[in-house]
Design an enzyme around this catalytic site. Structure first.
Site, PDB file in Angstrom:
ATOM      1  N   GLY A  49       0.776  -1.232   0.000  1.00 31.33           N
ATOM      2  CA  GLY A  49       0.000   0.000   0.000  1.00 31.33           C
ATOM      3  C   GLY A  49       0.809   1.284   0.000  1.00 31.33           C
ATOM      4  O   GLY A  49       0.381   2.297  -0.536  1.00 31.33           O
ATOM      5  N   GLU A 105       4.513   4.427   5.945  1.00 37.91           N
ATOM      6  CA  GLU A 105       3.253   3.677   5.861  1.00 37.91           C
ATOM      7  C   GLU A 105       2.209   4.469   5.083  1.00 37.91           C
ATOM      8  O   GLU A 105       2.233   5.702   5.083  1.00 37.91           O
ATOM      9  CB  GLU A 105       2.715   3.397   7.273  1.00 37.91           C
ATOM     10  CG  GLU A 105       3.267   2.130   7.919  1.00 37.91           C
ATOM     11  CD  GLU A 105       2.541   0.872   7.426  1.00 37.91           C
ATOM     12  OE1 GLU A 105       1.959   0.908   6.334  1.00 37.91           O
ATOM     13  OE2 GLU A 105       2.561  -0.135   8.156  1.00 37.91           O
ATOM     14  N   ASP A 106       1.299   3.748   4.467  1.00 30.93           N
ATOM     15  CA  ASP A 106       0.203   4.414   3.763  1.00 30.93           C
ATOM     16  C   ASP A 106      -0.885   4.849   4.737  1.00 30.93           C
ATOM     17  O   ASP A 106      -1.387   5.953   4.678  1.00 30.93           O
ATOM     18  CB  ASP A 106      -0.388   3.503   2.676  1.00 30.93           C
ATOM     19  CG  ASP A 106      -0.707   2.110   3.188  1.00 30.93           C
ATOM     20  OD1 ASP A 106      -0.334   1.785   4.345  1.00 30.93           O
ATOM     21  OD2 ASP A 106      -1.334   1.330   2.454  1.00 30.93           O
ATOM     22  N   ASP A 109      -4.438   2.373  11.022  1.00 25.76           N
ATOM     23  CA  ASP A 109      -5.772   2.333  11.637  1.00 25.76           C
ATOM     24  C   ASP A 109      -5.719   1.593  12.969  1.00 25.76           C
ATOM     25  O   ASP A 109      -5.594   2.220  13.996  1.00 25.76           O
ATOM     26  CB  ASP A 109      -6.858   1.830  10.685  1.00 25.76           C
ATOM     27  CG  ASP A 109      -6.488   0.532   9.981  1.00 25.76           C
ATOM     28  OD1 ASP A 109      -5.560  -0.155  10.421  1.00 25.76           O
ATOM     29  OD2 ASP A 109      -7.155   0.201   8.999  1.00 25.76           O
ATOM     30  N   LYS A 137      -6.019   7.037  10.727  1.00 31.88           N
ATOM     31  CA  LYS A 137      -7.446   6.853  11.014  1.00 31.88           C
ATOM     32  C   LYS A 137      -7.574   6.485  12.500  1.00 31.88           C
ATOM     33  O   LYS A 137      -7.681   5.316  12.867  1.00 31.88           O
ATOM     34  CB  LYS A 137      -8.018   5.745  10.134  1.00 31.88           C
ATOM     35  CG  LYS A 137      -9.546   5.709  10.118  1.00 31.88           C
ATOM     36  CD  LYS A 137     -10.080   4.422   9.513  1.00 31.88           C
ATOM     37  CE  LYS A 137      -9.966   4.391   8.019  1.00 31.88           C
ATOM     38  NZ  LYS A 137     -10.648   3.192   7.437  1.00 31.88           N
ATOM     39  N   ASP A 165      -5.974  -0.425  -1.219  1.00 26.20           N
ATOM     40  CA  ASP A 165      -6.751  -1.331  -2.065  1.00 26.20           C
ATOM     41  C   ASP A 165      -8.018  -1.823  -1.395  1.00 26.20           C
ATOM     42  O   ASP A 165      -8.196  -1.701  -0.177  1.00 26.20           O
ATOM     43  CB  ASP A 165      -5.902  -2.554  -2.434  1.00 26.20           C
ATOM     44  CG  ASP A 165      -5.818  -3.563  -1.279  1.00 26.20           C
ATOM     45  OD1 ASP A 165      -5.477  -3.152  -0.147  1.00 26.20           O
ATOM     46  OD2 ASP A 165      -6.132  -4.741  -1.509  1.00 26.20           O
TER      47      ASP A 165
END
Lengths: 190, 180
Positions: A49, A105-106, A109, A137, A165
């Site tokens: 990601g 990191e993308d 969460d 998030k 994705d």
């Protein structure tokens, strides 16, 4: 998932435009360049990601950097059965002993994957280990982790694009968007 | 370390699934290890208590799963508010149905959500079993009306015997480099 993937029309709302992302990446690159001036830095990207973010971020940094890639298996993985234990699918290709390391990191969460990675990489004795994420998030956080560089704090929605994705698709979108709930559930989310 | 599967009688399939997720990421957990009194009668007897589903010792975090009906969620919210009033130092996270759904979506297991949440998810397969559970009854702790007390009256029960599961990171990680 729908058999017919329509890419852009599967996105209900564009959360972050290509320009907004580019501007933020430049800001992050400038900050990182300033913070690590005169210190050799290794960027560690977590596949798959974070690939677009890594590619853009490293070019927004104007100090010498080394890059490395890791891939970690995800819960659920390729089957619907519980999938045992996390595995390093691709490890670092060079030693980071005594190096300043920045994990790229993308999205963060739950923090479970990052928590695992941090413990794993600390075992490799870097001089320092910090975190840079494009998206945060916090509503989904289980493991509290100090994030050193955050691009955007986003609401509690399922997002795709710019590397993120759903079912291995939508990574090539140039923006970050909210996926239509009917794409993954067949009905609007309550 | 003994790495044999531990059979834990989870009350709900969502709890069993959460235990598998925590195991996957080598996060140590204990199942309902501590019970916190939250209501006392005039005689000082505990009449209501709260035992969060999971304690994650390395994170010093309690995790309470609630994937049931809204009425029960409200009851749990009330108990959690009381718990936080009485034990402000406790780090407790309530995991709602929507949180669990998002987690399943993230891990591509949304198709299992109906069997893992709500009424259908009650009475889970033991930890280490292949799953997926069927419907069944669950004992709901009685909630008595009583006079509100405080932790100074009694904090007994904190060490109620829980079921422990300690993930075995050494066995789960390539090269064994993790510091668990």
């Amino acid at each position: 998932m729908n058999q017919s993937i329509t890419l852009h029309s599967d996105v209900a709302q564009i959360l972050l435009t290509e320009d907004e992302i580019a501007t933020k990446v430049r800001e992050l690159g400038a900050r990182i360049s300033s913070d690590y001036r005169d210190r050799p830095l290794t960027l560690v990207s977590v596949l798959k990601g974070s690939l677009p973010f890594m590619a853009d971020l490293m070019r927004a940094i104007d100090i010498p950097v080394r890059i490395d890639l890791m891939e970690v298996s995800s819960y659920g993985g390729s089957s619907t059965e519980s999938s045992g234990l996390v595995r390093i699918l691709k490890d670092l290709s060079a030693s980071i002993v005594g190096e300043d390391v920045l994990i790229v990191e993308d999205i963060i969460d739950t923090g479970l994957t990052l928590n695992y990675l941090i413990r794993y990489l600390r075992g490799k004795a870097p001089a320092s280990l910090r975190i840079c994420t494009l998206l945060d998030k916090p509503a989904r956080r289980l493991v509290e982790i100090k994030l050193d560089y955050t691009g955007f704090t986003i609401p509690d929605q399922f997002v795709v694009g710019y590397g993120l994705d759903y079912g291995e698709l939508y990574r090539n979108l140039r923006y970050v968007g909210v996926l239509r709930p009917e794409v993954y559930s067949g009905a609007p989310e309550g | 370390m003994d790495c044999r599967p531990v059979t834990v009688p989870f009350a709900h399939a969502s709890e069993a699934e959460m235990s598998r997720i925590l195991d996957f990421y080598a996060v140590r957990w204990e199942y309902e290890p501590h019970t916190f009194p939250i209501l006392w009668n005039l005689d000082g007897d505990v009449v209501e208590s709260f035992a969060p589903d999971f304690f994650l010792p390395d994170l010093d975090l309690y995790l309470e799963m609630t994937t049931l009906r809204q009425k029960l969620v409200r009851k749990k919210n009330r108990k959690l508010r009381r718990l936080r009033e009485l034990y402000p130092d406790l780090n407790v996270k309530l995991f709602y149905a929507r949180d669990f759904r998002a987690l399943m979506l993230k891990y591509g297991r949304l198709a299992l959500i109906d069997g893992l949440s709500g009424t259908l998810g009650q009475v889970a397969a033991p930890h280490g079993s292949p799953e997926v559970p069927g419907p069944g009854p669950r004992d709901t702790p009685p909630v008595d009306s009583a006079t509100v007390g405080g932790p100074s009256v009694s904090v007994a029960g904190r060490k109620r015997a829980g079921r422990r599961r300690v993930a075995a990171p050494e066995a789960s990680i390539n090269e064994g480099a993790i510091q668990a």
